[in-house]
Design a protein around this motif. Structure first.
Motif, mmCIF file in Angstrom:
data_model
loop_
_atom_site.group_PDB
_atom_site.id
_atom_site.type_symbol
_atom_site.label_atom_id
_atom_site.label_comp_id
_atom_site.label_asym_id
_atom_site.label_seq_id
_atom_site.Cartn_x
_atom_site.Cartn_y
_atom_site.Cartn_z
ATOM 1 N N GLN A 123 18.824 -3.069 -5.435
ATOM 2 C CA GLN A 123 19.090 -2.839 -6.631
ATOM 3 C C GLN A 123 20.151 -4.084 -7.020
ATOM 4 N N THR A 124 21.142 -4.283 -6.096
ATOM 5 C CA THR A 124 22.155 -5.122 -6.189
ATOM 6 C C THR A 124 21.638 -6.614 -6.321
ATOM 7 N N LYS A 125 20.584 -6.925 -5.587
ATOM 8 C CA LYS A 125 20.110 -8.005 -5.405
ATOM 9 C C LYS A 125 19.350 -8.326 -7.116
ATOM 10 N N ALA A 126 18.533 -7.389 -7.375
ATOM 11 C CA ALA A 126 17.786 -7.442 -8.514
ATOM 12 C C ALA A 126 18.838 -7.326 -9.626
ATOM 13 N N ARG A 127 19.995 -6.793 -9.834
ATOM 14 C CA ARG A 127 20.846 -6.747 -10.888
ATOM 15 C C ARG A 127 21.443 -8.159 -10.812
ATOM 16 N N GLY A 128 21.898 -8.920 -9.701
ATOM 17 C CA GLY A 128 22.153 -10.314 -9.735
ATOM 18 C C GLY A 128 21.329 -11.264 -10.485
ATOM 19 N N GLU A 131 21.110 -10.565 -14.325
ATOM 20 C CA GLU A 131 22.446 -11.302 -14.834
ATOM 21 C C GLU A 131 22.223 -12.786 -15.208
ATOM 22 N N LYS A 132 21.716 -13.399 -13.887
ATOM 23 C CA LYS A 132 21.446 -14.746 -14.090
ATOM 24 C C LYS A 132 20.555 -15.009 -15.100
ATOM 25 N N ALA A 133 19.421 -14.323 -15.260
ATOM 26 C CA ALA A 133 18.566 -14.613 -16.286
ATOM 27 C C ALA A 133 19.076 -14.456 -17.704
ATOM 28 N N ALA A 134 20.012 -13.218 -17.932
ATOM 29 C CA ALA A 134 20.398 -13.116 -19.240
ATOM 30 C C ALA A 134 21.573 -14.220 -19.580
ATOM 31 N N ALA A 135 22.064 -14.654 -18.370
ATOM 32 C CA ALA A 135 23.220 -15.706 -18.828
ATOM 33 C C ALA A 135 22.539 -17.317 -19.121
ATOM 34 N N SER A 140 14.293 -17.167 -28.160
ATOM 35 C CA SER A 140 13.160 -17.591 -28.585
ATOM 36 C C SER A 140 12.280 -16.384 -29.154
ATOM 37 N N ASP A 141 11.685 -16.725 -30.353
ATOM 38 C CA ASP A 141 10.387 -15.650 -30.914
ATOM 39 C C ASP A 141 9.383 -15.331 -29.660
ATOM 40 N N THR A 142 9.237 -15.949 -28.939
ATOM 41 C CA THR A 142 8.008 -16.267 -28.220
ATOM 42 C C THR A 142 8.461 -15.839 -26.672
ATOM 43 N N PHE A 143 9.682 -15.961 -26.435
ATOM 44 C CA PHE A 143 10.218 -15.787 -25.059
ATOM 45 C C PHE A 143 10.768 -14.473 -24.769
ATOM 46 N N ILE A 144 10.409 -13.607 -23.719
ATOM 47 C CA ILE A 144 10.732 -12.348 -23.745
ATOM 48 C C ILE A 144 11.490 -12.074 -22.205
ATOM 49 N N GLU A 145 11.422 -12.803 -21.429
ATOM 50 C CA GLU A 145 11.870 -12.451 -19.952
ATOM 51 C C GLU A 145 13.422 -12.330 -20.198
ATOM 52 N N ASP A 146 14.308 -12.749 -20.965
ATOM 53 C CA ASP A 146 15.801 -12.559 -21.166
ATOM 54 C C ASP A 146 15.940 -11.162 -21.370
ATOM 55 N N ASP A 147 15.051 -10.804 -22.702
ATOM 56 C CA ASP A 147 15.241 -9.490 -23.187
ATOM 57 C C ASP A 147 14.904 -8.408 -22.150
ATOM 58 N N LEU A 151 17.125 -5.616 -20.388
ATOM 59 C CA LEU A 151 16.612 -4.099 -20.472
ATOM 60 C C LEU A 151 16.536 -3.430 -19.104
ATOM 61 N N GLU A 152 16.430 -4.112 -17.857
ATOM 62 C CA GLU A 152 16.271 -3.797 -16.707
ATOM 63 C C GLU A 152 17.728 -3.500 -16.146
ATOM 64 N N LEU A 153 18.667 -4.616 -16.742
ATOM 65 C CA LEU A 153 20.039 -4.104 -16.324
ATOM 66 C C LEU A 153 20.560 -2.882 -16.839
ATOM 67 N N GLU A 154 20.184 -2.472 -18.288
ATOM 68 C CA GLU A 154 20.395 -1.343 -18.750
ATOM 69 C C GLU A 154 19.840 -0.164 -17.777
ATOM 70 N N ARG A 155 18.790 -0.313 -17.661
ATOM 71 C CA ARG A 155 17.896 0.722 -16.658
ATOM 72 C C ARG A 155 18.659 0.974 -15.410
ATOM 73 N N LEU A 156 19.155 -0.005 -14.848
ATOM 74 C CA LEU A 156 19.907 -0.029 -13.488
ATOM 75 C C LEU A 156 21.328 0.642 -13.690
ATOM 76 N N LYS A 157 22.004 0.453 -15.019
ATOM 77 C CA LYS A 157 23.271 1.170 -15.191
ATOM 78 C C LYS A 157 23.089 2.673 -15.317
ATOM 79 N N LYS A 158 21.900 3.133 -15.855
ATOM 80 C CA LYS A 158 21.681 4.528 -15.882
ATOM 81 C C LYS A 158 21.126 5.393 -14.514
#
Length: 159
Positions: A123-128, A131-135, A140-147, A151-158
């Motif tokens: 989870q720590t490695k995934a979170r890192g 975070e890099k992806a979001a940073a 873009s309207d057609t690019f979703i991996e950042d979003d 979402l995965e970061l929010e899920r990990l917080k919970k």
């Protein structure tokens, strides 16, 4: 629903990656692995780095090779998108490792699957990676991996 979509558009790399991830989340690791190996030769190379991600999930590229291929620094939009994709899909690989059967490979082991880390370390490695992806700042309207990374970061917080 992804299965129907990939049957209609079998060469769409993104749909196939989402189908692969959904199978893993459903605990169908063997089916996911078989699917990726079967579909990989039909997927076309692309300039967006998606084929490299598919090759990583099929065990043909190591984590390090995917990073070298897709996560090179650059300021062009396409460079940032490739970086974001690499980081998001690597984050997902670490989340899926172990519990659902996916095992990333390492070049120094001759592409033999690496035993998964314990869940907190994964989870720590995934979170890192998320975070890099979001940073990367990709928008873009057609690019979703950042979003998806956010979402995965929010899920990990919970958890």
């Amino acid at each position: 629903e992804y299965k129907k979509a990939v049957e209609i558009v079998p060469r769409d790399i993104r749909l196939n990656l989402f189908y692969f991830l959904s199978l893993h989340r459903l605990g169908k690791a063997a089916e996911a692995e078989a699917w990726m190996k079967e579909i990989l030769p039909m997927l076309e190379d692309d300039r967006w780095g998606m084929k490299a991600v598919a090759r990583f999930y099929a065990g043909e590229l190591s984590e390090e090779e995917l990073l070298r291929t897709n996560a090179r620094p650059g300021e062009r939009q396409i460079d940032k998108e490739k970086q974001c994709r690499a980081f998001y899909y690597l984050g997902m690989a670490h989340l899926l490792a172990g519990g659902t059967g996916f095992q990333p490979v390492a070049k120094d082991t001759g592409n033999i699957p690496v035993p998964p880390l314990p869940l907190p370390e994964r989870q720590t490695k995934a979170r890192g990676y998320f975070e890099k992806a979001a940073a990367t700042g990709v928008k873009s309207d057609t690019f979703i991996e950042d979003d998806l990374a956010r979402l995965e970061l929010e899920r990990l917080k919970k958890q």
